[in-house]
Motif scaffolding. Structure first.
Motif, PDB file in Angstrom:
ATOM      1  N   PHE A   1       0.821  -1.201   0.000  1.00 24.54           N
ATOM      2  CA  PHE A   1       0.000   0.000   0.000  1.00 24.54           C
ATOM      3  C   PHE A   1       0.863   1.261   0.000  1.00 24.54           C
ATOM      4  O   PHE A   1       2.067   1.221   0.285  1.00 24.54           O
ATOM      5  N   ALA A   2       0.223   2.365  -0.337  1.00 26.02           N
ATOM      6  CA  ALA A   2       0.942   3.608  -0.635  1.00 26.02           C
ATOM      7  C   ALA A   2       1.896   4.038   0.473  1.00 26.02           C
ATOM      8  O   ALA A   2       3.055   4.394   0.202  1.00 26.02           O
ATOM      9  N   GLU A   3       1.440   4.044   1.715  1.00 21.18           N
ATOM     10  CA  GLU A   3       2.294   4.538   2.796  1.00 21.18           C
ATOM     11  C   GLU A   3       3.519   3.651   2.991  1.00 21.18           C
ATOM     12  O   GLU A   3       4.623   4.146   3.236  1.00 21.18           O
ATOM     13  N   GLU A   4       3.347   2.318   2.876  1.00 19.51           N
ATOM     14  CA  GLU A   4       4.505   1.426   2.977  1.00 19.51           C
ATOM     15  C   GLU A   4       5.428   1.620   1.781  1.00 19.51           C
ATOM     16  O   GLU A   4       6.655   1.599   1.924  1.00 19.51           O
ATOM     17  N   ALA A   5       4.833   1.833   0.601  1.00 15.81           N
ATOM     18  CA  ALA A   5       5.639   2.076  -0.595  1.00 15.81           C
ATOM     19  C   ALA A   5       6.467   3.344  -0.445  1.00 15.81           C
ATOM     20  O   ALA A   5       7.614   3.415  -0.904  1.00 15.81           O
ATOM     21  N   LYS A   6       5.910   4.339   0.217  1.00 12.83           N
ATOM     22  CA  LYS A   6       6.662   5.577   0.480  1.00 12.83           C
ATOM     23  C   LYS A   6       7.749   5.333   1.520  1.00 12.83           C
ATOM     24  O   LYS A   6       8.891   5.796   1.371  1.00 12.83           O
ATOM     25  N   SER A   7       7.416   4.590   2.572  1.00 12.86           N
ATOM     26  CA  SER A   7       8.390   4.377   3.647  1.00 12.86           C
ATOM     27  C   SER A   7       9.608   3.589   3.165  1.00 12.86           C
ATOM     28  O   SER A   7      10.705   3.761   3.692  1.00 12.86           O
ATOM     29  N   CYS A   8       9.427   2.736   2.153  1.00  9.57           N
ATOM     30  CA  CYS A   8      10.558   1.954   1.639  1.00  9.57           C
ATOM     31  C   CYS A   8      11.232   2.636   0.448  1.00  9.57           C
ATOM     32  O   CYS A   8      12.206   2.113  -0.084  1.00  9.57           O
ATOM     33  N   GLY A   9      10.709   3.788   0.031  1.00  8.71           N
ATOM     34  CA  GLY A   9      11.358   4.561  -1.022  1.00  8.71           C
ATOM     35  C   GLY A   9      10.888   4.276  -2.429  1.00  8.71           C
ATOM     36  O   GLY A   9      11.412   4.847  -3.385  1.00  8.71           O
ATOM     37  N   PHE A  10       9.889   3.414  -2.579  1.00 11.87           N
ATOM     38  CA  PHE A  10       9.423   3.096  -3.929  1.00 11.87           C
ATOM     39  C   PHE A  10       8.641   4.253  -4.534  1.00 11.87           C
ATOM     40  O   PHE A  10       8.737   4.516  -5.727  1.00 11.87           O
ATOM     41  N   VAL A  11       7.843   4.932  -3.729  1.00 14.43           N
ATOM     42  CA  VAL A  11       7.170   6.143  -4.208  1.00 14.43           C
ATOM     43  C   VAL A  11       7.724   7.346  -3.459  1.00 14.43           C
ATOM     44  O   VAL A  11       8.140   7.250  -2.303  1.00 14.43           O
TER      45      VAL A  11
END
Length: 288
Positions: A189-199
């Motif tokens: 999901f978006a927030e996890e994707a942001k936290s790992c640097g993907f988004v």
């Protein structure tokens, strides 16, 4: 040359996309919302045609990719795997050779984003599933709405993702997370994707996202196109080579491509309190 090919790129009609070019920004939009923007046969033909024409003819300094409807894309349309012709009785080896050739062609579709001289920014709403992850991983930057999610769907249907996810994704997020997503098929999901640097960033609404992404695109378009092109080349080269090779490559690039005119224009514009006016990249035919 066909009548269609003589039209401006943003005046043509596509089955899967709309294209707008303004202020040196090309905006490519997936436009089959009723089919959740599934990647049918036309998708794989039209996307590289559009991107290569923008890049080859220096029609824009940056590309933004967005979508329509509830989901960014449902991934590969099953029609891509069926030719409509009976394969009964055909030699297995010949069929497998054709399959490999077709996979390589699909890979080239997203390879054109990686190879383009200009940055490609992706704005994702809703689901970005299966081939959508291959698509996203080939872009320079990714942005998402808070309801967005990414899913390596292939494992859920008994196959291995094969159009670009595995060569690129481990360079964009921790390898352990890539493996977890690849083996389980769970949603990122978006927030996890942001936290790992993907988004890069997450937004409440698609409208907010597109406004922000277009703002970033305008910032890129205001920079020296040659310097941006060089930055993308060097980042991609460093990704695929050792540090020593990357350092040597940037020295070679700078020796041959450094453009004092752009630097002087930057300083002059600053002193005159105006925006710099840089030359566009040359169309590839004119650059020969």
């Amino acid at each position: 040359m066909t009548a269609a090919s003589t039209k401006r790129l943003d005046e043509r009609t596509y089955e899967c996309f709309t294209v707008e070019i303004a202020n040196k920004i090309a905006h490519i939009t997936l436009n089959r919302p009723d089919q959740f923007n599934a990647m049918n046969r036309a998708f794989w033909r039209e996307l590289p045609e559009i991107v290569r024409e923008i890049d080859d003819n220096a029609l824009a300094r940056v590309i933004v990719v967005s979508s329509t409807g509830k989901h960014f894309t449902a991934g590969m349309d099953l029609s891509v795997f069926t030719s409509g012709k009976s394969q009964e009785g055909k030699e297995t080896g010949r069929l497998r050779a054709n399959l490999m050739k077709n996979i390589l062609r699909l890979q080239k579709t997203f390879g054109c984003l990686d190879e383009a001289r200009v940055p490609v920014l992706m704005a994702v709403q809703g689901g970005c599933i299966g081939g959508g992850v291959d698509f996203a991983s080939a872009c320079d930057m990714r942005y998402a709405t808070k309801d967005a999610f990414f899913c390596i769907q292939e494992i859920n249907i008994g196959m291995t993702a094969d159009v670009g996810t595995f060569p690129r994704l481990p360079h964009l997020m921790p390898q352990g997370l890539v493996r977890e997503l690849s083996y389980t098929g769970r949603r990122l999901f978006a927030e996890e994707a942001k936290s790992c640097g993907f988004v890069n960033a997450v937004f409440d609404t698609q409208e907010d996202m597109l406004k922000a992404v277009m703002g970033i695109a305008r910032e890129i378009a205001a920079r020296s196109p040659l310097a941006v092109h060089g930055s993308k080349e060097m980042i991609n080269y460093a990704r695929d080579h050792s540090i020593a090779d990357g350092l040597r490559q940037i020295a070679i690039w700078q020796t041959g491509m450094f453009q004092p005119h752009d630097m002087m224009e930057s300083f002059k514009a600053k002193s005159e309190k105006r925006d710099p006016d840089f030359d566009d990249l040359l169309p590839l035919d004119d650059a020969l």
